[in-house]
Design a protein around this motif. Sequence first.
Motif, PDB file in Angstrom:
ATOM      1  N   LYS A 300       0.844  -1.203   0.000  1.00 19.97           N
ATOM      2  CA  LYS A 300       0.000   0.000   0.000  1.00 19.97           C
ATOM      3  C   LYS A 300       0.876   1.248   0.000  1.00 19.97           C
ATOM      4  CE  LYS A 300      -3.608   2.373   2.669  1.00 19.97           C
ATOM      5  NZ  LYS A 300      -4.476   2.300   3.872  1.00 19.97           N
ATOM      6  N   LYS A 301       1.929   1.242   0.826  1.00 19.24           N
ATOM      7  CA  LYS A 301       2.839   2.385   0.926  1.00 19.24           C
ATOM      8  C   LYS A 301       3.512   2.685  -0.409  1.00 19.24           C
ATOM      9  CE  LYS A 301       6.848   1.773   2.777  1.00 19.24           C
ATOM     10  NZ  LYS A 301       7.922   1.464   3.760  1.00 19.24           N
ATOM     11  N   ASN A 302       3.816   1.627  -1.166  1.00 22.86           N
ATOM     12  CA  ASN A 302       4.472   1.806  -2.461  1.00 22.86           C
ATOM     13  C   ASN A 302       3.496   2.071  -3.607  1.00 22.86           C
ATOM     14  OD1 ASN A 302       7.473   1.359  -2.119  1.00 22.86           O
ATOM     15  ND2 ASN A 302       6.703  -0.464  -1.076  1.00 22.86           N
ATOM     16  N   GLY A 303       2.196   2.104  -3.300  1.00 21.14           N
ATOM     17  CA  GLY A 303       1.200   2.418  -4.313  1.00 21.14           C
ATOM     18  C   GLY A 303       0.841   1.254  -5.221  1.00 21.14           C
ATOM     19  N   TYR A 304       1.172   0.012  -4.781  1.00 25.89           N
ATOM     20  CA  TYR A 304       0.887  -1.161  -5.611  1.00 25.89           C
ATOM     21  C   TYR A 304      -0.497  -1.749  -5.343  1.00 25.89           C
ATOM     22  CZ  TYR A 304       6.054  -1.189  -5.686  1.00 25.89           C
ATOM     23  OH  TYR A 304       7.370  -0.861  -5.784  1.00 25.89           O
ATOM     24  N   LEU A 306      -4.481  -1.620  -3.020  1.00 24.87           N
ATOM     25  CA  LEU A 306      -5.498  -1.061  -2.139  1.00 24.87           C
ATOM     26  C   LEU A 306      -5.738  -2.127  -1.070  1.00 24.87           C
ATOM     27  CD1 LEU A 306      -8.704   0.721  -3.416  1.00 24.87           C
ATOM     28  CD2 LEU A 306      -8.778  -0.761  -1.421  1.00 24.87           C
ATOM     29  N   ASN A 328      -9.142   3.886 -10.414  1.00 25.29           N
ATOM     30  CA  ASN A 328      -7.733   4.313 -10.334  1.00 25.29           C
ATOM     31  C   ASN A 328      -6.766   3.248 -10.835  1.00 25.29           C
ATOM     32  OD1 ASN A 328      -7.980   6.981  -8.784  1.00 25.29           O
ATOM     33  ND2 ASN A 328      -9.105   5.573  -7.452  1.00 25.29           N
ATOM     34  N   LYS A 331      -3.362   4.240 -12.252  1.00 27.33           N
ATOM     35  CA  LYS A 331      -2.408   4.728 -11.259  1.00 27.33           C
ATOM     36  C   LYS A 331      -1.650   3.557 -10.618  1.00 27.33           C
ATOM     37  CE  LYS A 331      -3.666   5.713  -7.059  1.00 27.33           C
ATOM     38  NZ  LYS A 331      -4.289   6.344  -5.859  1.00 27.33           N
ATOM     39  N   TYR A 332      -2.380   2.495 -10.316  1.00 27.13           N
ATOM     40  CA  TYR A 332      -1.740   1.317  -9.710  1.00 27.13           C
ATOM     41  C   TYR A 332      -0.820   0.608 -10.703  1.00 27.13           C
ATOM     42  CZ  TYR A 332      -4.769   1.823  -5.647  1.00 27.13           C
ATOM     43  OH  TYR A 332      -5.387   2.309  -4.522  1.00 27.13           O
ATOM     44  N   ALA A 335       2.428   2.578 -10.938  1.00 35.70           N
ATOM     45  CA  ALA A 335       3.298   2.376  -9.768  1.00 35.70           C
ATOM     46  C   ALA A 335       3.992   1.021  -9.833  1.00 35.70           C
ATOM     47  CB  ALA A 335       2.480   2.489  -8.485  1.00 35.70           C
ATOM     48  N   SER A 339       8.230  -0.248 -10.356  1.00 37.23           N
ATOM     49  CA  SER A 339       8.841  -0.951  -9.221  1.00 37.23           C
ATOM     50  C   SER A 339      10.227  -1.477  -9.584  1.00 37.23           C
ATOM     51  CB  SER A 339       7.954  -2.118  -8.786  1.00 37.23           C
ATOM     52  OG  SER A 339       8.652  -2.947  -7.876  1.00 37.23           O
TER      53      SER A 339
END
Length: 359
Positions: A300-304, A306, A328, A331-332, A335, A339
């Motif tokens: 979650k912190k890395n935006g990968y 929900l 969204n 967006k995921y 991200a 990585s």
Amino acid sequence: MKRRKIIMTGGGSAGHVTPNLALVPKLLELGYEVQYIGTKDGIESSIIKEARIKYHIISSGKLRRYFDIKNFTDPFRVIKGVFDAISIMRREKPNVVFSKGGFVSVPVVIAAHFCRIPAIAHESDMTPGLANRLAVPYCTKVCVTFPESINNIKGNKAVLTGTPIRKELLKGNKDIGLEICGFRNLSKPVLFVIGGSLGARVINETLRSCLDEILSNYNIIHICGKGNIDKNLDKKNGYVQFEYVSEELPHLMNAADLVISRAGANSIFELLALRKPNILIPLSKKSSRGDQILNAQSFKKNGYSLVIEEEQLNPKSLIKSIDELSENRKKYIKAMSESPVKNGVDNIIEVIEKYGKSL
């Protein structure tokens, strides 16, 4: 080329077995003979035998964090398992042992230590599980997936490698996946729901309680776990359910637009490799040691990903999260595409090679 031999181990769930299979093609290419040690009735037995790898059976007890009368007898089964494994080691004379964890791995790693055979373990989660914590003192090196994990392994044994991803998973065919499912309306996006090889009752029940509402917008592929098929839903248009899938999994995953999953490290790194927008529902601390919560928080912190905490899971929160993820999804995907995490196969093989050659 001199023939070398590796004995692999790991069991209790598919997450402790299938990553081993990701290493096998490369090991065979390098000239290793691959064998496996597991239990008679564990999930590893059917998976490894299907892969046509020589399989040895040992005794092993389950490592429980809760009271059970078997906690008094299983230590004796573990001890017997050590002697079983020692017998196998002396007969087969492997160059190296590789362990993916799970209760069956403990006697195998201990046996390797007593036979002076290098033992390499792999820990997928941010903190080591009970089996790996017991095995670490007997290991030569421990491969880890998260950078944060290095400090959780004592004895300067940790090596950051990432987690192994099977090549087959990356070669799935969307059209084959859709054909397997037989969806009539292909204009709807596909929601893939998986609770792990053993299933996830709370996810199954929550999904099915709001199934019609979700089906109005999505086709659903549901991996519900052994014994969890609901035959009353077999004819539900746009909904297909499986207890467990193996060869079909790459195709089904490729067909998915969105994924709902538990937060076991193997699963989430596969989702990352496939760039699949996902909702993670980690096991709660009531039914686990909290490793999945840490994994999910990292993603979650890395935006990968929900995340829905299991205590917050209900039909309303599930539908809301699916809608948010769909809205969204780009967006995921962006991200995940950025990585730095790569497939860990080559890194792990490098560790195996380094210590396997020492015999």
